[in-house]
Design a protein around this motif. Structure first.
Motif, PDB file in Angstrom:
ATOM      1  N   LEU A 176       2.451   9.440  -3.234  1.00  0.00           N
ATOM      2  CA  LEU A 176       2.336   8.227  -2.043  1.00  0.00           C
ATOM      3  C   LEU A 176       1.808   7.180  -3.085  1.00  0.00           C
ATOM      4  CD1 LEU A 176       0.029  10.032   0.190  1.00  0.00           C
ATOM      5  CD2 LEU A 176       2.759   9.864   0.914  1.00  0.00           C
ATOM      6  N   GLY A 177       1.960   6.539  -4.075  1.00  0.00           N
ATOM      7  CA  GLY A 177       1.285   5.494  -4.928  1.00  0.00           C
ATOM      8  C   GLY A 177       2.020   4.408  -4.352  1.00  0.00           C
ATOM      9  N   GLY A 178       1.249   3.242  -3.260  1.00  0.00           N
ATOM     10  CA  GLY A 178       2.041   1.882  -3.126  1.00  0.00           C
ATOM     11  C   GLY A 178       2.169   2.046  -1.486  1.00  0.00           C
ATOM     12  N   ARG A 179       2.220   3.751  -0.913  1.00  0.00           N
ATOM     13  CA  ARG A 179       1.903   3.357   0.289  1.00  0.00           C
ATOM     14  C   ARG A 179       0.988   4.010   1.427  1.00  0.00           C
ATOM     15  NH1 ARG A 179       7.346   8.093   0.346  1.00  0.00           N
ATOM     16  NH2 ARG A 179       7.059   7.746   2.311  1.00  0.00           N
ATOM     17  N   ILE A 180      -0.207   3.790   0.236  1.00  0.00           N
ATOM     18  CA  ILE A 180      -1.636   4.492   1.049  1.00  0.00           C
ATOM     19  C   ILE A 180      -2.292   3.111   0.492  1.00  0.00           C
ATOM     20  CG2 ILE A 180      -1.096   7.247   1.882  1.00  0.00           C
ATOM     21  CD1 ILE A 180      -2.898   6.709  -1.187  1.00  0.00           C
TER      22      ILE A 180
END
Ligand code: AMP
Ligand code: MG
Length: 316
Positions: free
Chosen positions: A155-159
């Motif tokens: 999820l890095g970059g999406r949260i």
């Protein structure tokens, strides 16, 4: 989107209070949270995970006394379970208050509530203005994450933010009991065992399948979950050896068979639960094509391990 990684619960809560999505450690698995009373923030969870919108979220509260902030009725059975198992790895489904938005409950008149025992999670929740809606912090369909690096990988970059902590000590998602019906029904097995639940609620129903067309009451009932890319082979007793090509892995309580390209010999069922999802992920990363998994005894947390294994094998 830039994902801030922090060790400070208070800082993570500031992000959540601003309407961002925040991943945080709990004793079961890592969760991806948003302000449960802010429908736009909660929509961010579904976007980040690619989660189907008819799958409800569990709402997390900072203390047992706050269950009433999201539930409109707490009956005698629920009260007993809360007293005995909160804070801890148990989710209780109750009739919801009108203040809980539909996006959280997926249109159901009920809400799943949990109070985690994890110290960092508890401190984070104390600093959040409202209860926190949170499913597991993985891309939908993959095994739940039990360490912060896996969350970052998915999820890095999406949260908005990731609260970094130690690996989860239990490693499997919470037990879910539906107390909005009489008698209460077990919807998902977990670290709080059926045996322990029966001591408090002797007539609890153990439900496993969801009828066609019925709205899902629990994740494992409708969607394939906990699945690695490798094929899962379920084993009652270990074979003497595994074929060397293509590479196969072994995980279980018995001594690994000869020829396993990778293996994990768990000392007990608690260790098996703790390391299982991480092992699935490592096997995928290393190009293992088949994972042979020993089915543990059907007692205590063994039931929950078996449930996740059967689902990972695509038979659940
Ligand atoms: P996950 O963290 O992905 O396992 O998601 C939490 C799960 O808790 C959901 O998929 C639900 O099935 C379950 N849950 C949450 N709210 C409810 C509810 N109101 N009724 C039944 N199950 C629920
Ligand atoms: Mg999940």
């Amino acid at each position: 989107m830039q994902t801030l990684v922090t060790d400070r619960p208070e800082e993570a809560a500031r992000h959540l209070n601003r309407g961002e999505t925040v991943a945080f450690p709990t004793e079961t698995v890592y969760g991806l949270g948003a302000d449960a009373f802010n429908p736009e923030a909660v929509a961010g969870i579904f976007r980040a995970k690619g989660r189907p919108s008819d799958n409800p979220l569990i709402v997390h509260v900072a203390s047992p006394g706050k269950v009433g902030e999201v539930a409109s009725e707490i009956g005698e059975n629920a009260r007993r379970l809360i007293e005995c198992f909160f804070p801890g790895p148990l989710t209780i489904v109750l009739k919801k208050r009108d203040t809980v938005p539909e996006i959280v409950s997926a249109g159901l008149p009920t809400v799943g509530v949990r109070c985690p025992a994890h110290p960092q999670a508890a401190e984070f929740l104390r600093h959040c203005k409202h209860p926190v809606a949170a499913p597991s912090a993985n891309v939908s369909g993959r095994p739940s994450p039990t360490d912060w690096k896996t969350v970052y990988h998915d999820l890095g970059g999406r949260i908005g933010c990731l609260l970094r902590g130690e690996p989860s000590t239990i490693g499997l998602e919470s037990t879910i009991v539906d107390c909005s019906v009489e008698p209460p029904r077990l919807l998902r097995t977990g670290a709080v065992s059926v045996e322990a639940l029966r001591e408090l609620v002797p007539d609890i129903q153990v439900a496993t399948t969801c009828k066609p067309g019925e709205a899902p009451k629990s994740p494992g009932q409708k969607y394939r979950h906990y699945s690695p890319e490798a094929e899962i082979v379920l084993v009652e007793t270990p074979p003497p050896s595994l074929p060397a090509d293509p590479p196969a892995a072994w995980i279980g309580l018995s001594t690994p068979p000869a020829g396993a390209a990778k293996s994990l010999h768990c000392r007990d069922m608690d260790e098996y639960a703790r390391v299982l999802f991480g092992f699935f992920r490592t096997c995928d990363a290393e190009g293992i094509r088949t994972i042979h998994c020993e089915l543990p005894p059907e007692e205590g947390i063994g039931r929950a391990i078996r449930d996740r294994l059967v689902k990972a094998a695509g038979r659940g």
